[in-house]
Design an enzyme around this catalytic site. Structure first.
Site, PDB file in Angstrom:
ATOM      1  N   CYS A   1      -4.783   2.479  -3.651  1.00 11.88           N
ATOM      2  CA  CYS A   1      -3.545   2.986  -3.029  1.00 11.88           C
ATOM      3  C   CYS A   1      -2.404   1.992  -3.207  1.00 11.88           C
ATOM      4  O   CYS A   1      -1.593   1.779  -2.290  1.00 11.88           O
ATOM      5  CB  CYS A   1      -3.741   3.283  -1.539  1.00 11.88           C
TER       6      CYS A   1
ATOM      7  N   GLN B   1      -4.391  -5.092   6.969  1.00  9.65           N
ATOM      8  CA  GLN B   1      -5.389  -6.010   6.412  1.00  9.65           C
ATOM      9  C   GLN B   1      -5.441  -7.348   7.142  1.00  9.65           C
ATOM     10  O   GLN B   1      -6.365  -8.121   6.938  1.00  9.65           O
ATOM     11  CB  GLN B   1      -5.112  -6.258   4.922  1.00  9.65           C
TER      12      GLN B   1
ATOM     13  N   HIS C   1       0.866  -1.180   0.000  1.00  8.49           N
ATOM     14  CA  HIS C   1       0.000   0.000   0.000  1.00  8.49           C
ATOM     15  C   HIS C   1       0.906   1.235   0.000  1.00  8.49           C
ATOM     16  O   HIS C   1       2.023   1.180   0.524  1.00  8.49           O
ATOM     17  CB  HIS C   1      -0.842  -0.055   1.281  1.00  8.49           C
TER      18      HIS C   1
HETATM   19  N1  PMP Z   1      -1.736  -0.698   4.591  1.00 12.83           N
HETATM   20  C1  PMP Z   1      -2.674  -1.456   4.011  1.00 12.83           C
HETATM   21  C2  PMP Z   1      -2.306  -2.830   3.524  1.00 12.83           C
HETATM   22  C3  PMP Z   1      -3.974  -0.965   3.887  1.00 12.83           C
HETATM   23  O1  PMP Z   1      -4.905  -1.715   3.286  1.00 12.83           O
HETATM   24  C4  PMP Z   1      -4.285   0.317   4.387  1.00 12.83           C
HETATM   25  C5  PMP Z   1      -5.680   0.890   4.264  1.00 12.83           C
HETATM   26  N2  PMP Z   1      -6.291   0.731   3.039  1.00 12.83           N
HETATM   27  C6  PMP Z   1      -3.264   1.066   4.981  1.00 12.83           C
HETATM   28  C7  PMP Z   1      -2.008   0.524   5.075  1.00 12.83           C
HETATM   29  C8  PMP Z   1      -3.503   2.431   5.525  1.00 12.83           C
HETATM   30  O2  PMP Z   1      -4.340   2.364   6.638  1.00 12.83           O
HETATM   31  P1  PMP Z   1      -4.902   3.705   7.295  1.00 12.83           P
HETATM   32  O3  PMP Z   1      -5.521   4.486   6.170  1.00 12.83           O
HETATM   33  O4  PMP Z   1      -5.900   3.216   8.298  1.00 12.83           O
HETATM   34  O5  PMP Z   1      -3.762   4.431   7.908  1.00 12.83           O
END
Ligand code: PMP
Length: 407
Positions: free
Chosen positions: A365, A204, A124
């Site tokens: 993302c 996740q 991500h």
């Molecule tokens: N890492 C992963 C694998 C995610 O899926 C996400 C959220 N989609 C994030 C990081 C970021 O999480 P947050 O927006 O809650 O900080």
């Protein structure tokens, strides 16, 4: 259907599932982005605002002590949940993103020109961009592990990327696009055999399994409450105490100091050294109720139920002409990314929404992964404890109606 798992009883705890969208009952399949919140958590937030709102760790008065006790109760709850050795190893943040930025900034302080960080192509952006920000001041190299056709990491390549310059391996536990569950314990052992510390992005994984940080052996593990049926604005950084102690503070301000003068400031002990300013103490307190919900429901029951939904839905999806599913690892969480023929993911998502089905569309993302897969984006359906087989059927029916409109 799993015996003893009463999904209707679970659904009653989530009033939002009664919502209508486009004149139809909502089918919420965007759980990877955020999961819904049970009444027990919402009630707790209401209760705290109505009865005990006072700043934490500051006052001798009753309300402040109650608020502090509740926040610290959650810290111990999280410590037990992930099997950390000490409550001092649990730092509250705004979420996974802030937790990774904290490590990048604070642990990254010691990195030098020429140092290397190992990431994977399925990360991500939250586990890519914070490391790139370090490159503004230091010549740090990012080395990236590839995937195979099923969406599993190439472990041979991973092994080969370690050099005497490697200072960190940072990878996701479960991919938010492919659903792949990575062999994080083995990957940690490989990194440690080279003397390299490990950060695991558990955003996740934490909704689907109980990470045991001592068993995995990782140095940092990060996750977000809002993906675990909990409040928004709350996340966790687990860090091994020795490492956290050796790291400088991330932000400065109230709560994180012992003594401040204009000449010299001394910092608070762990975990407060990393918690500058007023935290979301009500969200943190209510997060304990989300962990209660997961524990009462049973994390293994949740995972098994989601796996059944995953297999059921995948089989039905494969009946749709032109469907392509991204991520087919045998060890996979209940996340299905797909495209249908040349149809744009956005159009599919838009039309599904008209039928009450909420799915995610776009790059999730994870643009480097999209590039690796050769697509601008995908449609993504993801399941949680409260999803049903009937919802899976209605999702497939809706998709079967949508597909011909876009081909
Ligand atoms: N890492 C992963 C694998 C995610 O899926 C996400 C959220 N989609 C994030 C990081 C970021 O999480 P947050 O927006 O809650 O900080």
């Amino acid at each position: 259907m799993m015996a003893g798992f009463d999904v209707e009883k679970i659904r009653k705890k989530f009033p939002i599932l009664l919502r209508q969208v486009g004149g139809k009952g909502l089918i919420y399949l965007d759980n990877t982005a955020t999961s819904q919140t049970p009444v027990s958590v919402v009630d707790e937030i209401d209760y705290l605002y109505e009865n005990t709102k006072a700043n934490v760790h500051r006052g001798v008065h009753t309300l402040s002590q109650e608020a502090t006790d509740r926040q610290e109760h959650t810290r111990r709850r999280v410590q037990g949940w992930i099997n950390a050795r000490s409550f001092e190893e649990i730092i509250f943040t705004r979420g996974t993103t802030e937790a990774i930025n904290l490590v990048a900034s604070s642990f990254g302080d010691r990195f030098k020109d020429g140092d290397e960080i190992i990431l994977t192509v399925m990360e991500h952006h939250a586990n890519i961009v914070p490391w790139q920000l370090l490159q503004r001041h230091k010549n740090i190299k990012l080395r990236v592990v590839d995937i195979n056709d099923r969406g599993e990491l190439d472990l041979e390549q991973y092994r080969s990327l370690f050099t005497p310059h490697t200072v960190l391996a940072s990878f996701t536990h479960i991919s938010n696009v492919l659903g792949t569950v990575n062999p994080v314990k083995e990957m940690t052992e490989i990194a440690h055999s080279h003397g390299v510390p490990v950060l695991i992005d558990g955003a996740q994984a934490s909704p689907h399994l109980r990470p045991d940080v001592q068993d995995i052996g990782c140095d940092f593990y990060v996750f977000s409450s809002h993906k675990m049926y909990g409040p928004t604005g709350v996340g966790v950084l687990y860090g091994r105490k020795e490492l956290l102690e050796s790291m400088p503070p991330y932000q400065g301000g109230g709560e994180m100091i012992k003594h401040v003068s204009f000449e010299h400031t001394t910092f608070a002990d762990l975990p407060f050294k990393f918690e500058a300013g007023t935290p979301d103490f009500i969200g943190i307190a209510a997060f304990a109720k989300a962990i209660d919900f997961i524990e009462e429901t049973g994390i293994d029951n949740i995972r098994l139920h989601e796996e059944e939904l995953l297999h059921y839905t995948t089989e039905k999806l494969l009946e749709i002409p032109g469907i392509k599913i991204y991520g087919t690892a045998p060890d996979k969480a209940a996340v299905i990314s797909f495209n249908i023929g040349e149809a744009h993911n956005y159009d599919v998502g838009f039309l599904l929404d008209k039928m009450g089905v909420a799915v995610r569309t776009g790059h999730h993302c994870a643009q480097p992964l999209m590039e690796r897969l050769g697509v601008p984006g995908t449609v993504r359906a993801s399941f949680a404890a409260y999803n049903t087989f009937d919802e899976a059927d209605r999702f497939i029916e809706a998709l079967k109606r949508v597909a011909p409109m876009l081909m």
